[in-house]
Design a protein around this motif. Structure first.
Motif, PDB file in Angstrom:
ATOM      1  N   GLY A  25       0.771  -0.874   0.276  1.00 35.94           N
ATOM      2  CA  GLY A  25      -0.170  -0.130  -0.225  1.00 35.94           C
ATOM      3  C   GLY A  25       0.680   1.342  -0.047  1.00 35.94           C
ATOM      4  N   ALA A  26       2.219   1.122   0.177  1.00 40.37           N
ATOM      5  CA  ALA A  26       2.942   2.077   0.097  1.00 40.37           C
ATOM      6  C   ALA A  26       3.385   3.315  -0.756  1.00 40.37           C
ATOM      7  N   GLY A  27       2.440   2.640  -2.564  1.00 47.44           N
ATOM      8  CA  GLY A  27       2.140   3.171  -3.981  1.00 47.44           C
ATOM      9  C   GLY A  27       3.523   3.207  -4.264  1.00 47.44           C
ATOM     10  N   LYS A  28       4.258   1.535  -4.617  1.00 46.03           N
ATOM     11  CA  LYS A  28       5.133   1.116  -4.929  1.00 46.03           C
ATOM     12  C   LYS A  28       4.569   0.974  -7.055  1.00 46.03           C
ATOM     13  N   SER A  29       3.433  -0.086  -6.610  1.00 50.54           N
ATOM     14  CA  SER A  29       3.159  -0.058  -7.679  1.00 50.54           C
ATOM     15  C   SER A  29       2.139   0.354  -9.201  1.00 50.54           C
ATOM     16  N   THR A  30       2.230   1.896  -7.783  1.00 52.39           N
ATOM     17  CA  THR A  30       1.830   3.498  -8.398  1.00 52.39           C
ATOM     18  C   THR A  30       2.646   3.617  -9.143  1.00 52.39           C
ATOM     19  N   LEU A  31       3.819   3.851  -8.608  1.00 49.53           N
ATOM     20  CA  LEU A  31       5.054   4.694  -9.558  1.00 49.53           C
ATOM     21  C   LEU A  31       5.521   3.310 -11.089  1.00 49.53           C
ATOM     22  N   SER A  32       5.414   2.594 -10.852  1.00 49.87           N
ATOM     23  CA  SER A  32       5.194   1.781 -12.411  1.00 49.87           C
ATOM     24  C   SER A  32       4.056   1.481 -13.246  1.00 49.87           C
ATOM     25  N   ARG A  33       3.178   2.110 -12.613  1.00 48.75           N
ATOM     26  CA  ARG A  33       1.667   2.261 -13.755  1.00 48.75           C
ATOM     27  C   ARG A  33       2.039   4.040 -14.243  1.00 48.75           C
ATOM     28  N   LEU A  34       2.706   4.882 -13.332  1.00 52.01           N
ATOM     29  CA  LEU A  34       2.769   5.702 -13.590  1.00 52.01           C
ATOM     30  C   LEU A  34       4.173   6.005 -14.890  1.00 52.01           C
ATOM     31  N   LEU A  35       4.704   5.535 -14.417  1.00 51.52           N
ATOM     32  CA  LEU A  35       6.218   5.591 -15.206  1.00 51.52           C
ATOM     33  C   LEU A  35       5.437   5.077 -16.539  1.00 51.52           C
ATOM     34  N   PHE A  36       5.121   4.238 -17.193  1.00 56.74           N
ATOM     35  CA  PHE A  36       3.476   3.387 -18.711  1.00 56.74           C
ATOM     36  C   PHE A  36       3.176   3.799 -18.357  1.00 56.74           C
ATOM     37  N   ARG A  37       2.442   5.637 -18.262  1.00 59.02           N
ATOM     38  CA  ARG A  37       1.677   6.465 -18.147  1.00 59.02           C
ATOM     39  C   ARG A  37       0.154   5.634 -18.130  1.00 59.02           C
ATOM     40  N   PHE A  38      -0.609   5.138 -17.595  1.00 59.88           N
ATOM     41  CA  PHE A  38      -1.440   4.498 -16.986  1.00 59.88           C
ATOM     42  C   PHE A  38      -2.614   5.424 -16.691  1.00 59.88           C
ATOM     43  N   TYR A  39      -1.872   6.389 -15.698  1.00 57.78           N
ATOM     44  CA  TYR A  39      -2.526   6.886 -15.199  1.00 57.78           C
ATOM     45  C   TYR A  39      -0.692   8.917 -15.269  1.00 57.78           C
ATOM     46  N   ASP A  40      -1.290   9.534 -15.068  1.00 61.81           N
ATOM     47  CA  ASP A  40      -0.475  10.856 -15.617  1.00 61.81           C
ATOM     48  C   ASP A  40      -0.362  11.044 -13.940  1.00 61.81           C
ATOM     49  N   VAL A  41       0.726  12.184 -13.635  1.00 57.82           N
ATOM     50  CA  VAL A  41       1.626  12.401 -12.299  1.00 57.82           C
ATOM     51  C   VAL A  41       0.551  13.558 -12.096  1.00 57.82           C
ATOM     52  N   SER A  42       0.211  13.904 -10.850  1.00 57.08           N
ATOM     53  CA  SER A  42      -0.395  14.924 -10.540  1.00 57.08           C
ATOM     54  C   SER A  42       0.159  16.468 -10.679  1.00 57.08           C
ATOM     55  N   GLU A  43       1.621  16.336  -9.975  1.00 63.78           N
ATOM     56  CA  GLU A  43       2.494  17.201 -10.353  1.00 63.78           C
ATOM     57  C   GLU A  43       4.197  16.717 -10.220  1.00 63.78           C
ATOM     58  N   GLY A  44       4.805  17.726 -10.265  1.00 67.87           N
ATOM     59  CA  GLY A  44       6.449  16.918 -10.585  1.00 67.87           C
ATOM     60  C   GLY A  44       6.459  16.722 -12.252  1.00 67.87           C
ATOM     61  N   ARG A  45       7.620  15.829 -12.067  1.00 66.91           N
ATOM     62  CA  ARG A  45       7.520  15.261 -13.617  1.00 66.91           C
ATOM     63  C   ARG A  45       9.141  14.133 -13.472  1.00 66.91           C
ATOM     64  N   ILE A  46       8.287  13.178 -14.389  1.00 66.25           N
ATOM     65  CA  ILE A  46       9.046  11.875 -14.465  1.00 66.25           C
ATOM     66  C   ILE A  46       9.608  12.184 -16.282  1.00 66.25           C
ATOM     67  N   THR A  47      11.070  11.803 -15.925  1.00 66.62           N
ATOM     68  CA  THR A  47      11.704  11.772 -17.562  1.00 66.62           C
ATOM     69  C   THR A  47      12.259  10.403 -17.803  1.00 66.62           C
ATOM     70  N   ILE A  48      13.054  10.254 -19.131  1.00 67.79           N
ATOM     71  CA  ILE A  48      13.777   9.688 -19.686  1.00 67.79           C
ATOM     72  C   ILE A  48      14.285  10.224 -20.472  1.00 67.79           C
ATOM     73  N   ASP A  49      16.204  10.113 -20.315  1.00 67.51           N
ATOM     74  CA  ASP A  49      16.672  10.646 -20.907  1.00 67.51           C
ATOM     75  C   ASP A  49      16.522  12.315 -20.811  1.00 67.51           C
ATOM     76  N   GLY A  50      15.970  12.498 -19.616  1.00 63.83           N
ATOM     77  CA  GLY A  50      15.539  14.201 -19.360  1.00 63.83           C
ATOM     78  C   GLY A  50      14.470  14.788 -20.538  1.00 63.83           C
TER      79      GLY A  50
END
Ligand code: ADP
Ligand code: ADP
Length: 229
Positions: A40-65
């Motif tokens: 429940g800590a949010g570990k799987s949520t991190l991978s779902r955000l990386l795949f863009r199953f969901y988008d971040v509410s704030e901040g950003r995720i980058t690949i090679d910038g």
């Protein structure tokens, strides 16, 4: 390439309840970072955000910038491979299921991937125990065998970035060791984010992050975290 960065990422499925409260980390190209933490800590949520199953509410995720919101879904899918906890296989041969990782692969490449994932020997059988067009009897695959088919598929796909969602807890320890060695093989030289349930499975990670209450509570090597208790 393939450096993944989470920059002050915040996320809520439900606006009333923020799951990630400002998470920052980097997985340098070719390195392995593991995320551990309670259920429940949010570990799987991190991978779902990386795949863009969901988008971040704030901040950003980058690949090679580059912000992943500026990347097409197709190139994101091509760049990232996932070995999920629960693999759902097509009711076709194991070879077909492996080749799905890279449809143009030759038979020899499929066989090599199967060998590395230790699933060779019955790649012409089907996962659910049905008769195949080549007239062999299929067999019913165990959870661990299905996971190895997913690993073989990912070996064949050879994406620069890998997400490994480890759920080996349901497996017996012999199977778990086999899966672990197959996972080690697939992650070699690739940018790898491991979602882990136990510290004991991520001894080889370059860095381990402990996620708790939506934040990175601790980070360090396996030895450093063990020393802290
Ligand atoms: P972990 O992988 O660390 O166990 P998750 O990322 O799966 O945690 O979940 C983090 C929190 O988000 C949990 O409280 C979970 O109940 C909640 N959650 C997960 N998926 C959803 C969803 N689709 N809708 C609402 N809440 C969710
Ligand atoms: P692929 O075509 O790469 O074999 P899929 O069509 O199954 O993969 O899924 C598209 C992408 O989403 C893949 O990279 C896949 O591994 C990933 N994916 C599939 N299921 C999940 C999941 N439950 N959580 C996170 N990512 C997933």
């Amino acid at each position: 390439g393939g450096t993944v960065r989470f920059e002050d990422v915040r996320f809520a499925y439900d606006p009333e309840r923020e799951i990630l409260k400002g998470v920052t980390f980097e997985v340098p190209a070719g390195r392995t970072v593991a995320i551990v933490g309670p259920s429940g800590a949010g570990k799987s949520t991190l991978s779902r955000l990386l795949f863009r199953f969901y988008d971040v509410s704030e901040g950003r995720i980058t690949i090679d910038g580059q912000d992943i919101r500026q990347v097409t879904q197709d190139s994101l899918r091509a760049a990232i491979g996932m070995v999920p906890q629960d693999t759902v296989l097509f009711n076709d041969t194991i070879a077909y299921n492996i080749r799905y990782g890279r449809p143009g692969a030759s038979d020899a490449e499929v066989e090599e991937a199967a060998r590395l994932a230790q699933i060779d020997g019955f790649i012409r059988a089907t996962p659910h125990g049905f008769r195949t067009e080549v007239g062999e009897r299929g067999l019913k695959l165990s959870g661990g065998e299905k996971q190895r088919v997913a690993i073989a598929r990912t070996i064949l796909k050879a994406p620069p970035i890998l997400v490994l969602d480890e759920a080996t807890s349901a497996l017996d320890s012999h199977t778990e060791r086999e899966i672990q060695s197959a996972l080690d093989r697939v992650s070699e030289g690739r940018t790898t984010l491991v979602i882990a349930h136990r510290l004991s499975t991520v001894v080889g990670a370059d860095e381990i992050l402990v996620l708790a209450e939506g934040r990175v509570a601790e980070r360090g090597s396996h030895a450093a975290l063990l020393a802290k208790g």
